[in-house]
Design an enzyme around this catalytic site. Structure first.
Site, mmCIF file in Angstrom:
data_model
loop_
_atom_site.group_PDB
_atom_site.id
_atom_site.type_symbol
_atom_site.label_atom_id
_atom_site.label_comp_id
_atom_site.label_asym_id
_atom_site.label_seq_id
_atom_site.Cartn_x
_atom_site.Cartn_y
_atom_site.Cartn_z
ATOM 1 N N GLY A 47 -3.720 -4.090 -4.050
ATOM 2 C CA GLY A 47 -4.856 -3.798 -3.191
ATOM 3 C C GLY A 47 -6.026 -3.282 -4.003
ATOM 4 O O GLY A 47 -6.318 -3.800 -5.087
ATOM 5 N N ALA A 48 -6.682 -2.249 -3.503
ATOM 6 C CA ALA A 48 -7.896 -1.765 -4.162
ATOM 7 C C ALA A 48 -7.604 -1.210 -5.564
ATOM 8 O O ALA A 48 -8.203 -1.643 -6.545
ATOM 9 C CB ALA A 48 -8.572 -0.717 -3.284
ATOM 10 N N LYS B 134 -3.755 17.125 -7.647
ATOM 11 C CA LYS B 134 -4.343 16.137 -6.750
ATOM 12 C C LYS B 134 -3.855 16.345 -5.316
ATOM 13 O O LYS B 134 -4.637 16.286 -4.374
ATOM 14 C CB LYS B 134 -4.027 14.709 -7.217
ATOM 15 C CG LYS B 134 -4.754 13.696 -6.330
ATOM 16 C CD LYS B 134 -4.748 12.291 -6.830
ATOM 17 C CE LYS B 134 -5.621 11.439 -5.907
ATOM 18 N NZ LYS B 134 -5.414 10.016 -6.087
ATOM 19 N N ASN C 37 -5.369 16.685 -1.232
ATOM 20 C CA ASN C 37 -4.925 15.719 -0.226
ATOM 21 C C ASN C 37 -4.236 16.375 0.965
ATOM 22 O O ASN C 37 -4.365 15.911 2.100
ATOM 23 C CB ASN C 37 -3.962 14.707 -0.856
ATOM 24 C CG ASN C 37 -4.661 13.664 -1.697
ATOM 25 O OD1 ASN C 37 -5.838 13.394 -1.512
ATOM 26 N ND2 ASN C 37 -3.945 13.071 -2.642
ATOM 27 N N ASN D 295 -7.265 15.361 3.739
ATOM 28 C CA ASN D 295 -6.881 14.125 4.433
ATOM 29 C C ASN D 295 -6.620 14.354 5.925
ATOM 30 O O ASN D 295 -7.250 13.700 6.760
ATOM 31 C CB ASN D 295 -5.682 13.474 3.743
ATOM 32 C CG ASN D 295 -6.094 12.514 2.644
ATOM 33 O OD1 ASN D 295 -6.322 11.348 2.897
ATOM 34 N ND2 ASN D 295 -6.209 13.008 1.430
ATOM 35 N N GLU E 283 -0.892 7.936 5.855
ATOM 36 C CA GLU E 283 -0.049 8.470 4.774
ATOM 37 C C GLU E 283 0.220 9.964 4.991
ATOM 38 O O GLU E 283 -0.127 10.803 4.163
ATOM 39 C CB GLU E 283 -0.767 8.234 3.438
ATOM 40 C CG GLU E 283 0.127 8.156 2.242
ATOM 41 C CD GLU E 283 -0.617 7.705 0.994
ATOM 42 O OE1 GLU E 283 0.050 7.415 -0.004
ATOM 43 O OE2 GLU E 283 -1.863 7.632 1.002
#
Length: 324
Positions: free
Chosen positions: A9-10, A204, A208, A212, A285
């Protein structure tokens, strides 16, 4: 060097172009219109005003590819269990699996060295299948910092960043991780080899775990979440609970919570991946970014009242949207 990017994907597409241009024998596993476009026209990467096009092997059937030197998994973490069987033909005796995913990876407690050594986490590895069938000994940790997006099928736009820290669970500088890092550098990427890869995973995840779900609930971008006093305070509370859990497992944070929030604020009007998934009708997610922290809190007997509340709300939001 044979490399399969599973989930082109990206981010996977960005890596695929860069590594192919660096001379690696790259194969991409993808599906749908994106796969069809790559087969027809190659994979195109847009970086600023520059356009890069490569024509790697592309398939939705990994069995066509055979054993690889490295399999770089670029799926959302909650999707991995569903492709374990499909990954098997890519695994030879010496194949390494690079977990370029957000959140806590399945191999986290491999060579960890405390009472949780060898444990699996149900929220990210239901039934321990990834541990058993992919194998923690194959894994190389990878943190993804760049932002990219699929602009159209077969077309990736690079937004910012080129850093992919790598590390072995044991902290050693193995020949495998050195080979992979050298290839990443040749591909124009930053790939520092870390002897404490778990510290970077948590750094990280620290953002998140709060930004998120808050963004999915409020539809606010990072700058607004980090500037508004109420959502900034909520983020900080979630981060402090997360920090207490991580430090119990020996993690060291190289910045304090205020600096981490400020770093997110400076990113600007950016939509988090969870908000993007909600808007695009894709599975959110939640478990790899939030539920897993709650589960590790239970392991350490550290209360997580703020995380619990936000997790309950975002899970309900995702269920109502049919995305959980």
């Amino acid at each position: 060097m044979k490399i399969c990017i599973y989930g082109a994907g990206a981010i996977g597409g960005y890596l695929g172009v860069q590594l192919a241009q660096a001379g690696a024998d790259v194969s991409l596993v993808a599906r749908g219109a994106h796969l069809a476009a790559m087969r027809a026209n190659g994979l195109k990467l847009l970086i600023g005003d520059e356009e890069r096009v490569v024509h790697p092997r592309c398939t939705d059937n990994p069995a066509e590819l055979g054993p690889q030197d490295f399999v770089i998994i670029c799926l959302k973490a909650h999707s991995i269990t569903g492709v374990i069987e499909a990954i098997q033909p890519l695994l030879g005796p010496h194949t390494r699996i690079v977990t370029a995913v957000n959140g806590i990876p399945y191999w986290y407690f491999y060579k960890h060295g405390n009472e949780c050594e060898g444990s699996t986490l149900e929220s990210i590895d239901p039934g321990g299948r990834q541990w058993r069938e992919l194998g923690p000994e194959r894994a190389i940790g990878c943190i993804v910092y760049p932002a990219t997006e699929i602009e159209a099928p077969g077309v990736i736009r690079h937004v910012y960043g080129d850093r992919f820290p790598l590390g072995e669970a044991s902290g050693e500088k193995s020949a495998d991780v050195e080979r992979l890092a050298a290839l990443f550098v040749k591909a124009g990427l930053q790939a520092p080899i870390l002897d404490r890869i778990r510290d970077e995973i948590w750094l990280k995840l620290w953002g998140n775990v709060c930004f998120n779900p808050i963004s999915a609930l409020t539809h606010a971008t990072l700058d607004k979440i980090c500037t508004d006093p109420s959502t900034r305070a909520l983020s900080k509370a979630m981060m402090l609970e997360t920090q207490s859990i991580a430090e119990t497992f020996g993690v060291k944070f190289r910045v304090d919570v205020e600096r981490r929030i400020e770093g997110a604020r400076k990113v600007g009007a950016h939509k988090t991946s969870m908000l993007q998934d909600l808007e695009r009708g894709r599975p959110m997610e939640i478990d790899p970014l939030v539920t897993v922290v709650q589960e590790m809190g239970r392991l350490t007997r550290i209360p997580t009242p703020t995380i619990d509340a936000v997790l309950a709300l975002v899970t309900q939001r995702a269920r109502i949207a049919g995305l959980y």
